[in-house]
Design an enzyme around this catalytic site. Sequence first.
Site, PDB file in Angstrom:
ATOM      1  N   HIS A 161       0.838  -1.224   0.000  1.00 29.51           N
ATOM      2  CA  HIS A 161       0.000   0.000   0.000  1.00 29.51           C
ATOM      3  C   HIS A 161       0.867   1.267   0.000  1.00 29.51           C
ATOM      4  CE1 HIS A 161      -3.323  -2.691   1.446  1.00 29.51           C
ATOM      5  NE2 HIS A 161      -2.314  -3.252   2.088  1.00 29.51           N
ATOM      6  N   LYS A 170      16.870  21.743  -9.846  1.00 28.78           N
ATOM      7  CA  LYS A 170      16.119  20.563 -10.282  1.00 28.78           C
ATOM      8  C   LYS A 170      16.926  19.598 -11.129  1.00 28.78           C
ATOM      9  CE  LYS A 170      11.841  20.454 -10.760  1.00 28.78           C
ATOM     10  NZ  LYS A 170      10.731  19.701 -10.207  1.00 28.78           N
ATOM     11  N   GLU A 227       9.771   9.171 -16.585  1.00 27.58           N
ATOM     12  CA  GLU A 227       8.419   9.685 -16.831  1.00 27.58           C
ATOM     13  C   GLU A 227       7.948   9.372 -18.246  1.00 27.58           C
ATOM     14  OE1 GLU A 227      10.066  13.558 -15.114  1.00 27.58           O
ATOM     15  OE2 GLU A 227       7.909  13.879 -15.057  1.00 27.58           O
ATOM     16  N   SER A 287      15.824  21.974 -15.107  1.00 23.04           N
ATOM     17  CA  SER A 287      14.686  22.863 -15.304  1.00 23.04           C
ATOM     18  C   SER A 287      15.202  24.188 -15.827  1.00 23.04           C
ATOM     19  CB  SER A 287      13.959  23.066 -13.978  1.00 23.04           C
ATOM     20  OG  SER A 287      13.217  24.270 -14.009  1.00 23.04           O
TER      21      SER A 287
END
Length: 462
Positions: A161, A288, A295, A282
């Site tokens: 979970h 970043k 992704e 970024s």
Amino acid sequence: MTKDTSNQMWGGRFAAGPDAIMEAINASIGFDRRMAAQDIAGSRAHAAMLAKSGIITDSDAEAIREGLLTVLSEIESGDFEFSTALEDIHMNVEARLKDLIGEPAGRLHTGRSRNDQVATDFKLWVRDQMDAAIGGIEALMRALLSQAEAGAEWVMPGFTHLQTAQPVTWGHHMMAYVEMFARDKSRFEDARRRMNESPLGAAALAGTSFPIDRQMTAEALGFDRPAANSLDAVSDRDFALEFLAASSICAMHLSRMAEELVIWSSAQFRFVTLSDRFSTGSSIMPQKKNPDAAELIRAKIGRIFGANTALLMVMKGLPLAYSKDMQEDKEQVFDAADNLMLALAAMEGMVKDMNANRDSLEAAAGSGFSTATDLADWLVRALNMPFRDAHHVTGSLVAMAESRGCDLPDLSLEDLQSVHGDITSEVFGVLGVHNSVASRVSYGGTAPTQVRAQVARWKDML
Ligand code: ARG
């Protein structure tokens, strides 16, 4: 708008050429040119067989063979002029062959149809892709094995979970993916075995009256045998569907792993550091480092699922045998294959390059009362307590630790004994995460000894 040139392949029946819209909807040359090499291989096998069977002369077969080799080299060098008017790769190749060698080119299509031709070409293409997928999966499995071997004893939290469950080892987690990708590999191997029957010689749908030798062309093209029913041979696209289904499951695994990498590389987790080679920055936030490759893997697999569904939709309403609908099989499979290979390669690259942050993994492994089950098991073993009672006692201790804002190993012996008087200091031995994982020696368990045994088994098999 019509053209006045009627088709050179079936012009006998037609007074006028197709409307421009007809040509646009009908043509597949824009994409099926990817099967040029397979088309030429199929034609070469067919021509050789026609000659051997006495259906065409040896000199015609030789002219065809040489002509096809020229066509192939023209296509490979980019000199070939593809024509939309000629619809597809089959007719583009044949028309060029006619330019090159004249009359014998017209004999190549004896005892054959574009229906068995396209099924053969596409099978050869899909078969190559299955082999490529198997290779890509093996490379990824090797990268995972290296990670598993390096971190066979590094502890990390295991989740259910997405809540801390029990400590596991990094190696064990990596090996879970090895098992998943091994099943994917075996699905491709299995599909490849089943699909390896030659449609060539099924002709349009009924077979042919020419004394062809289907065994010979099957062998020449690396098939195990000719397909046994000509109707089925030209209308079957199961091989493409099995490729897409196997690709979909493999892609789903890639996506799950990509999702973990996205979570693990976040500042909140810090389980892994992805390499610069597989991250981006970024344009506005200097700090970043984004896991874009993971992704995009996660996102791209949707196209593979889509292709699987799309081809099932194309096929589900088709009566036997060939229908032009089936021309829509190729773009789906091409796109799925391209994206599967890209996703496999990107995942392999990320896994090879990534660094597991051993300290963060270990710190996280101990938090969240992850050794509560070890404590309950100890109560069963040492105090002969029924497991349900042990579960209850442990639950009370977890509640105590929670209220104090500490973890289980931080409780004192007096704290423990205040809940159950028989508990001894021996219990601290099982509350540490290293002892916890080391104790899980059941077959397939997370203990480093088990992980090392699995790494050795898979290294052997690859
Ligand atoms: N381009 C066609 C395809 O991809 C080749 C087969 C055409 N056959 C036919 N009977 N029109 O399916």
